[in-house]
Design an enzyme around this catalytic site. Structure first.
Site, PDB file in Angstrom:
ATOM      1  N   GLY A  74       0.927  -1.093   0.009  1.00  0.00           N
ATOM      2  CA  GLY A  74      -0.138  -0.073  -0.284  1.00  0.00           C
ATOM      3  C   GLY A  74       0.895   1.342  -0.016  1.00  0.00           C
ATOM      4  CB  THR A  75       3.939   2.099   1.766  1.00  0.00           C
ATOM      5  OG1 THR A  75       3.617   1.844   3.144  1.00  0.00           O
ATOM      6  CG2 THR A  75       4.946   3.280   1.857  1.00  0.00           C
ATOM      7  CG  ASN A 153      -4.458   3.717   9.408  1.00  0.00           C
ATOM      8  OD1 ASN A 153      -4.685   5.084   8.748  1.00  0.00           O
ATOM      9  ND2 ASN A 153      -3.384   3.881  10.242  1.00  0.00           N
ATOM     10  CD  GLN A 181      -7.192  -0.286   7.738  1.00  0.00           C
ATOM     11  OE1 GLN A 181      -8.078  -1.139   7.866  1.00  0.00           O
ATOM     12  NE2 GLN A 181      -6.055  -0.265   7.964  1.00  0.00           N
ATOM     13  CB  SER A 201      -2.133  -2.918   1.560  1.00  0.00           C
ATOM     14  OG  SER A 201      -1.083  -3.713   1.885  1.00  0.00           O
ATOM     15  CG  HIS A 203      -0.478  -6.430   5.036  1.00  0.00           C
ATOM     16  ND1 HIS A 203      -0.663  -6.291   6.288  1.00  0.00           N
ATOM     17  CD2 HIS A 203       0.023  -5.334   4.361  1.00  0.00           C
ATOM     18  CE1 HIS A 203      -0.179  -5.110   6.491  1.00  0.00           C
ATOM     19  NE2 HIS A 203       0.185  -4.400   5.328  1.00  0.00           N
ATOM     20  CB  THR A 239      10.512 -10.783 -11.742  1.00  0.00           C
ATOM     21  OG1 THR A 239      11.525 -10.571 -12.858  1.00  0.00           O
ATOM     22  CG2 THR A 239       9.754 -12.124 -12.463  1.00  0.00           C
ATOM     23  CB  CYS A 327       3.715   2.957  11.034  1.00  0.00           C
ATOM     24  SG  CYS A 327       2.756   2.064   9.778  1.00  0.00           S
TER      25      CYS A 327
END
Ligand code: PLP
Length: 396
Positions: A74-75, A153, A181, A201, A203, A239, A327
């Site tokens: 996501g970043t 978030n 989110q 993202s 995850h 790749t 974070c």
């Protein structure tokens, strides 16, 4: 002490990988390890699986497969959107974003400021909500992009993305939203929302960490952030992370399917947890608007307590939660989101975020409601702030 079971209330930080997702990706780590860009069929077949995954992710947000660029997270998607806006419009050196974005946007914006780009940080009110009028007012001739997250978030507060997108469309300014989110928690339709660029993202939706995507609306300019081979139609070198793309695709399909009934179950569970805490423990306040809010999220401040101490004692009981965003955990700075909402540093330092997912059970909520009151009582007993008034009462 914890019996080894994990009681997980930190789903906004990361989520459990769904067993179905693991099953879908495994063959691409064992038998089907070819390079999707290769000319022979051993690689081509892998390429077809990647195409399928891209279509699954596109469907999650009602996009076309060619509008999806896979990224590493996501970043990266957030950074890439802002980078592209500045690179493709060299005369435009102004960005509009909010004071409560994920650090992916905050830190990138601060870096851009050091490079001479002007950034307007749209403030929020006490409830964590913004005023779309302020975005309208902030747009200038040289605005390269407006970037506003879809749901926060930390507080779960949802922003009026459709309205902001409409303003940007009228003003002719590209609009990006960090929607990391939201999958599986809200309806996501890029066409109905009218957004130009959107970050996800994997995850955060029960796939592994290290894979994300950027949606780029068909026909809009895009400048690669990672430059190298011709992967992702020349828009993102490197790749392909095949197994993770397959995982993301499967998770996207499952997120679409879990909308509706499953979201309402999570919302009811969250409300039972939040109401239970508010009833059982005095001096607790919710941070952020009750609605519109993600069904999964509850951010609560505990008066006369440090969140870090609460988390430590919760951890001893096997309960995972967080203070601020993951974070910034470890650093003792109060959350930039809560400070932007006008909370005092003490109030912000006492904030704990509990975030649920489709795997959260009634048993987990019961366990939290059983353990938390004693933890808070213990900490308040040890806190000089609560002892002092008692001592004064005895003296007077
Ligand atoms: C988690 C998160 C991100 C960052 O995603 P990564 O894949 O961990 O880089 C960005 N924005 C929001 C709102 C998030 O919750």
């Amino acid at each position: 002490m914890s019996n080894g079971t994990v009681y997980y209330f930190d789903n906004n930080a990361t989520t459990r990988v769904a067993p179905e997702v693991v099953e879908a990706m495994l063959p691409f780590l064992t038998e089907q390890w070819g390079n999707p860009s290769s000319a022979y069929s051993f690689g081509n077949e892998v390429g077809e699986a990647v195409d399928h995954a891209r279509a699954q992710v596109a469907e999650l947000i009602n996009a076309e497969p060619r509008e999806i660029i896979f990224t590493s997270c996501g970043t990266e998607s957030d950074n890439a959107a802002l980078n592209s806006a500045l690179q493709t419009q060299p005369g435009k050196r102004h960005i509009i974003t909010t004071a409560v974005e994920h650090s992916a946007n905050i830190k990138y914006g601060q870096m851009l400021e050091k490079r001479g780009v002007e950034v307007t940080w749209i403030p929020v009110d006490r409830a964590g909500q913004l005023d779309v009028h302020e975005i309208h007012e902030a747009i200038r001739e040289d605005t390269a992009m407006v970037s506003v997250m879809m749901a926060n978030n930390e507080t779960g507060v949802v922003f009026p993305i459709e309205e902001i997108a409409a303003i940007c469309r009228i003003k002719g300014v590209p609009f990006h939203t960090d929607a990391v989110q939201t999958p599986g928690k809200m309806e996501l339709d890029v066409k109905a929302l009218g957004v130009d660029y959107l970050s996800l993202s994997a995850h955060k939706l029960h796939a592994p960490k290290g894979i994300g995507c950027l949606y780029v609306r068909q026909g809009l300019p895009y400048q690669s952030y990672i430059v190298g081979g011709g992967q992702e139609s020349g828009r993102r070198g490197g790749t392909e992370n095949v197994a993770y793309m397959i995982a993301f695709g499967k998770a996207a399909e499952m997120a679409t399917a879990s909308l509706g009934g499953e979201v309402e179950r999570i919302r009811a569970l969250r409300d039972r947890m939040e109401d239970g805490i508010l009833e059982a423990i005095p001096g607790v306040t919710r941070n952020g608007a009750k609605e519109p809010r993600l069904a999964s999220t509850s951010n609560l401040s505990f008066a006369d307590c440090e969140a870090e101490a609460i988390l430590l004692l919760l951890n001893r009981e096997g309960i995972c939660a967080s203070s601020g965003s993951a974070c910034t955990t470890g650093s003792m700075a109060p959350s930039h989101v809560l400070i932007a909402m006008g909370l005092s540093p003490e109030h912000a330092m006492g904030a704990v975020r509990f975030s649920l997912s489709k795997y959260t059970t009634d048993t987990e909520v019961d366990y939290l409601l059983e353990k938390l009151p004693a933890i808070i009582e213990k900490l308040r007993g040890a806190s000089p702030k609560t002892e002092q008034p008692a001592a004064e009462a005895v003296n007077s």
